[in-house]
Each structure stands twice: as C-alpha cells, then as structure tokens.
Design a protein around this motif. Structure first.
Motif, PDB file in Angstrom:
ATOM      1  N   CYS A  86      -5.917  -2.774  -2.695  1.00  0.00           N
ATOM      2  CA  CYS A  86      -5.360  -1.569  -2.102  1.00  0.00           C
ATOM      3  C   CYS A  86      -5.870  -0.346  -2.854  1.00  0.00           C
ATOM      4  O   CYS A  86      -6.425  -0.457  -3.954  1.00  0.00           O
ATOM      5  CB  CYS A  86      -3.832  -1.603  -2.132  1.00  0.00           C
ATOM      6  N   ASN A  87      -5.673   0.806  -2.258  1.00  0.00           N
ATOM      7  CA  ASN A  87      -6.020   2.070  -2.898  1.00  0.00           C
ATOM      8  C   ASN A  87      -4.759   2.709  -3.474  1.00  0.00           C
ATOM      9  O   ASN A  87      -3.733   2.793  -2.805  1.00  0.00           O
ATOM     10  CB  ASN A  87      -6.667   3.030  -1.900  1.00  0.00           C
ATOM     11  N   THR A  88      -4.837   3.141  -4.712  1.00  0.00           N
ATOM     12  CA  THR A  88      -3.732   3.839  -5.373  1.00  0.00           C
ATOM     13  C   THR A  88      -4.227   5.191  -5.865  1.00  0.00           C
ATOM     14  O   THR A  88      -5.394   5.541  -5.711  1.00  0.00           O
ATOM     15  CB  THR A  88      -3.195   3.019  -6.559  1.00  0.00           C
ATOM     16  N   ASP A  89      -3.336   5.939  -6.482  1.00  0.00           N
ATOM     17  CA  ASP A  89      -3.710   7.252  -7.006  1.00  0.00           C
ATOM     18  C   ASP A  89      -4.747   7.150  -8.117  1.00  0.00           C
ATOM     19  O   ASP A  89      -5.513   8.085  -8.366  1.00  0.00           O
ATOM     20  CB  ASP A  89      -2.467   7.976  -7.542  1.00  0.00           C
ATOM     21  N   THR A  90      -4.779   5.995  -8.776  1.00  0.00           N
ATOM     22  CA  THR A  90      -5.727   5.803  -9.886  1.00  0.00           C
ATOM     23  C   THR A  90      -6.986   5.063  -9.456  1.00  0.00           C
ATOM     24  O   THR A  90      -7.830   4.760 -10.281  1.00  0.00           O
ATOM     25  CB  THR A  90      -5.043   5.037 -11.033  1.00  0.00           C
ATOM     26  N   GLY A  91      -7.092   4.735  -8.157  1.00  0.00           N
ATOM     27  CA  GLY A  91      -8.277   4.038  -7.671  1.00  0.00           C
ATOM     28  C   GLY A  91      -7.916   2.715  -7.006  1.00  0.00           C
ATOM     29  O   GLY A  91      -6.772   2.506  -6.576  1.00  0.00           O
ATOM     30  N   VAL A  92      -8.886   1.818  -6.923  1.00  0.00           N
ATOM     31  CA  VAL A  92      -8.683   0.520  -6.287  1.00  0.00           C
ATOM     32  C   VAL A  92      -7.872  -0.379  -7.209  1.00  0.00           C
ATOM     33  O   VAL A  92      -8.156  -0.479  -8.404  1.00  0.00           O
ATOM     34  CB  VAL A  92     -10.033  -0.143  -5.952  1.00  0.00           C
ATOM     35  N   ALA A  93      -6.848  -1.032  -6.655  1.00  0.00           N
ATOM     36  CA  ALA A  93      -5.988  -1.923  -7.441  1.00  0.00           C
ATOM     37  C   ALA A  93      -5.920  -3.280  -6.748  1.00  0.00           C
ATOM     38  O   ALA A  93      -6.286  -3.434  -5.589  1.00  0.00           O
ATOM     39  CB  ALA A  93      -4.594  -1.326  -7.586  1.00  0.00           C
ATOM     40  N   PHE A  94      -5.417  -4.277  -7.497  1.00  0.00           N
ATOM     41  CA  PHE A  94      -5.354  -5.637  -6.974  1.00  0.00           C
ATOM     42  C   PHE A  94      -3.979  -6.234  -7.219  1.00  0.00           C
ATOM     43  O   PHE A  94      -3.356  -5.983  -8.252  1.00  0.00           O
ATOM     44  CB  PHE A  94      -6.424  -6.526  -7.621  1.00  0.00           C
ATOM     45  N   ASN A  95      -3.543  -7.030  -6.277  1.00  0.00           N
ATOM     46  CA  ASN A  95      -2.344  -7.863  -6.347  1.00  0.00           C
ATOM     47  C   ASN A  95      -1.088  -7.139  -6.792  1.00  0.00           C
ATOM     48  O   ASN A  95      -0.564  -6.339  -6.045  1.00  0.00           O
ATOM     49  CB  ASN A  95      -2.618  -9.103  -7.198  1.00  0.00           C
ATOM     50  N   LYS A  96      -0.609  -7.370  -8.020  1.00  0.00           N
ATOM     51  CA  LYS A  96       0.696  -6.852  -8.427  1.00  0.00           C
ATOM     52  C   LYS A  96       0.778  -5.339  -8.323  1.00  0.00           C
ATOM     53  O   LYS A  96       1.835  -4.789  -8.027  1.00  0.00           O
ATOM     54  CB  LYS A  96       1.013  -7.314  -9.853  1.00  0.00           C
ATOM     55  N   ALA A  97      -0.342  -4.648  -8.564  1.00  0.00           N
ATOM     56  CA  ALA A  97      -0.342  -3.198  -8.462  1.00  0.00           C
ATOM     57  C   ALA A  97      -0.275  -2.733  -7.010  1.00  0.00           C
ATOM     58  O   ALA A  97      -0.081  -1.556  -6.741  1.00  0.00           O
ATOM     59  CB  ALA A  97      -1.594  -2.625  -9.130  1.00  0.00           C
ATOM     60  N   CYS A  98      -0.435  -3.656  -6.069  1.00  0.00           N
ATOM     61  CA  CYS A  98      -0.416  -3.327  -4.642  1.00  0.00           C
ATOM     62  C   CYS A  98       0.930  -3.616  -4.000  1.00  0.00           C
ATOM     63  O   CYS A  98       1.045  -3.629  -2.777  1.00  0.00           O
ATOM     64  CB  CYS A  98      -1.507  -4.107  -3.905  1.00  0.00           C
ATOM     65  N   ALA A  99       1.944  -3.873  -4.807  1.00  0.00           N
ATOM     66  CA  ALA A  99       3.237  -4.299  -4.264  1.00  0.00           C
ATOM     67  C   ALA A  99       3.824  -3.272  -3.301  1.00  0.00           C
ATOM     68  O   ALA A  99       4.494  -3.631  -2.330  1.00  0.00           O
ATOM     69  CB  ALA A  99       4.220  -4.567  -5.404  1.00  0.00           C
TER      70      ALA A  99
END
Length: 277
Positions: free
Chosen positions: A21-34
């Motif tokens: 997923c995309n977050t404010d800090t960039g591309v994230a994976f799994n747990k950071a995409c909750a």
C-alpha cells in the motif's frame, strides 16, 4: 515451519496476504497497511492469478499452433477434450447467439481450475521458499514474509471475477432488450401490473445483485475452508501426511467441481440475460 509459531500465529501467518500500500512515508507492506483499506493491493493474489492466466494462454496457444488433423498427441487430445467439454455445455445451456460465450466459458473454467489446483500444494512449501528468498535475497525476517498461493481464497479476486460476469449480464440485457426493455423487465416481472412496480423492482434487483455476490462467495467460501483445513492438518506435525493425502484426494474432485459450477452459472446467467421476452 509450524514449530516456529504458536498454532494461532501459524494459522494467521498462512491466511495473511502479501499486501502492498501507499502511506505518507512511501510504499509499505503488510502490517503497515492495516489501515489502507481499499487502496491496499494483495500482490501475491495478483502475481499468482496473472501468472496462471499466462500459463493457460501459453499452453493452449502452443497446442493450437501444433495441432494436426492426423493422430493427435496426448496433449492435443487432452486440450480437445477440455474444449469439447466446455463447448457441449455452452451449446446445451446458452440459448442465444454470441461468439464470446464459448471462449469466455473456457477461460473461466481453466483459469479458475488452475487457481484452485494450487490448493493441493503442501501449505508450507511456497511460504518457506518465499521466506528463504526474503531472508537471503533481501535481508528480511522470514516471519515478515507473507504469501498465499491460492488466489481463489482471496475474496477480492472472486469478487473481481463475479463483477466481470455482472458487467456482461448488464451488457447482454441491454443489448438484447434495449434500455427500456430491460427497465420494463425489472418493473413488470413477476407481477405484470403497474401497481406492483415497487414490489417487482425490489424482487428483481435483489435477484440481479445476488448473482455476482453468490458467485463470488461460493467460490471463496469453498476454497478458503479447504485451505484452512489443510493448514490445520499441517499443525499436527509428521502425522499430517496421511491426513493431507486423504484430504487432497477428496479435493481432486472438489476443485474441478467449483470451477465447473462457476462456469455453468456464468453461462446460465448470460443465457437468461440474452432472452428477449
């Protein structure tokens, strides 16, 4: 691999998708995409479904290019058997005229079958290989590497397939009946009187929207339950082998059946949409 987790952690790890997923800090994976919700992408579902789709196209195209009118090879005979089986079901079920239905039915049957057959791969094989790749190739903790190899255990994929069928239902309904004819069918069926238009609309719209929903949930529910049972069997250690074998033998019948049901319901729904009353 089961010994590295508690039973609950082991099950949760195997049922989790590799999510990006995309977050404010960039591309994230799994747990950071909750909290990413709709905007999260299950990259394992995408990769396996697209890869198996390409495999299907490559294999059938290669056989078609090498097909001969003489004595067929075993591979050609197998492909002809599959194509003939699908064509017979289309001819006997679809009462309209369309060059799309038979290729669509063949694609659905073979593609869904290939995705379902991934359920027969022992549940620890692909996640373990993925963990090694993550650990030795990218320096990741294997516990943070997630992958589900059965795309049809992901509701997002089964819903996407069902929505594609739903779009075709609407297309054929309007093509055969026209916009006004389709609206009249929704408004005056089953009670052919203007006073029952609200009742008819409720009944017909519920029926219409239930078709893709039932398609998606039926395929997802059967494959998700099957995968969960394989995972539970894997938690018992070495004693899993005879149980895994028995459940896999049973599934040799179930997995093609689910692909067949999805194909047949698609043909039936499109046949109903093509009927001009």
């Amino acid at each position: 691999m089961a010994s590295e987790y508690t039973t609950t952690e082991y099950i949760q790890h195997h049922l989790a998708n590799a999510t990006m997923c995309n977050t404010d800090t960039g591309v994230a994976f799994n747990k950071a995409c909750a909290d990413a919700g709709f905007w999260a992408i299950h990259i394992d579902t995408m990769a396996w479904s697209i890869g198996l789709g390409i495999l299907f196209l490559y294999f059938f195209r290669r056989v078609a290019k090498k097909a001969s009118t003489g004595v067929p090879s075993k591979t050609q005979a197998f492909v002809e058997l599959v194509v003939g089986f699908v064509n017979d079901n289309v001819v006997s079920t679809f009462h309209g005229r369309s060059a799309l239905i038979a290729p669509l039915a063949l694609t659905i049957f073979v593609w869904v079958l290939l995705m379902n057959l991934m359920d027969l791969v022992p549940v620890d094989v692909i996640p373990t290989i993925a963990g090694w790749i993550g650990q030795y190739g990218f320096g990741m903790d294997p516990h943070d590497v997630y992958i589900k190899a059965v795309p049809t255990t992901d509701l997002n994929l089964t819903l996407a397939l069902a929505l594609g069928v739903f779009a075709l239902i609407i297309f054929y309904s309007i093509k055969m009946k026209g916009v006004l004819g389709f609206a009249k069918e929704l408004s005056f069926t089953p009670f052919n009187h203007w006073a029952f238009i609200p009742v008819n609309l409720i009944l017909e719209l519920v029926t219409l929207f239930a078709r893709p929903l039932s398609l998606a949930l039926r395929l997802f529910g059967n494959l998700y339950a099957s995968e969960l049972i394989f995972i539970l069997i894997a938690t018992i250690g070495l004693w899993q082998l005879p149980l895994h074998f028995m459940w896999a033998v049973f599934h040799i019948l179930v997995l093609p059946l689910q692909a067949f049901i999805f194909m047949m319901l698609t043909i039936v729904y499109l046949s109903l949409a093509s009927e001009d009353h």
